[in-house]
Design a protein around this motif. Structure first.
Motif, mmCIF file in Angstrom:
data_model
loop_
_atom_site.group_PDB
_atom_site.id
_atom_site.type_symbol
_atom_site.label_atom_id
_atom_site.label_comp_id
_atom_site.label_asym_id
_atom_site.label_seq_id
_atom_site.Cartn_x
_atom_site.Cartn_y
_atom_site.Cartn_z
ATOM 1 N N ASN A 16 0.494 -1.056 -0.004
ATOM 2 C CA ASN A 16 0.492 -0.261 0.073
ATOM 3 C C ASN A 16 0.931 1.650 0.412
ATOM 4 O OD1 ASN A 16 -1.542 1.995 2.548
ATOM 5 N ND2 ASN A 16 -1.914 1.631 0.448
ATOM 6 N N ILE A 51 -9.462 -2.393 -4.232
ATOM 7 C CA ILE A 51 -8.352 -1.592 -4.336
ATOM 8 C C ILE A 51 -7.231 -0.361 -5.552
ATOM 9 C CG2 ILE A 51 -5.735 -2.212 -4.919
ATOM 10 C CD1 ILE A 51 -5.763 -4.940 -3.712
ATOM 11 N N THR A 55 -8.025 2.462 -3.093
ATOM 12 C CA THR A 55 -6.592 2.916 -2.641
ATOM 13 C C THR A 55 -6.201 3.988 -3.898
ATOM 14 O OG1 THR A 55 -6.717 1.185 -1.896
ATOM 15 C CG2 THR A 55 -4.779 2.209 -2.203
ATOM 16 N N THR A 80 -4.872 7.451 7.421
ATOM 17 C CA THR A 80 -4.731 6.930 5.880
ATOM 18 C C THR A 80 -4.710 8.627 5.364
ATOM 19 O OG1 THR A 80 -5.811 5.344 5.791
ATOM 20 C CG2 THR A 80 -5.948 6.459 4.051
#
Length: 108
Positions: A16, A51, A55, A80
């Motif tokens: 990530n 994802i 993300t 985050t």
């Protein structure tokens, strides 16, 4: 901090941080489930799409600050940051592992 996490979770967090979708996906079991923002994403194809949307599109990077084992789940708290309204946001990630892979992830 991430190096102290169980290996599958540490691999997910490291991928990530690089915004590496394939690396993030590799940490999940084939039939894993992700619960995030009211949605349920089950299986590798659905998780891969999640994802990308959750993300990569917003460059969202989760930085763990603390973790604990809670009733068989690994609970990770952190921030985050990314290109989204309200950044940074504090989240709690609840992981369930199975055979060394992430079997379930709930984000709150």
């Amino acid at each position: 901090m991430a190096h102290d996490l169980p290996p599958a979770i540490a691999a997910y967090v490291a991928a990530n941080a690089r915004l590496d979708a394939d690396g993030m996906l590799a940490a999940f079991a084939p039939r894993a489930v992700v619960l995030d923002d009211g949605g349920r994403h089950e299986g590798r194809e659905a998780i891969k799409a999640w994802i990308r949307a959750a993300t990569l599109d917003s460059r969202a990077i989760f930085t763990p600050e603390a973790w604990r084992d809670e009733d068989g789940r690994i609970v990770v708290d952190g921030l985050t940051t990314g290109d989204f309204t309200g950044s940074p946001i504090r989240f709690t990630f609840r992981f369930r592992l199975d055979d060394g892979a992430i079997a379930a992830l709930e984000i709150a």
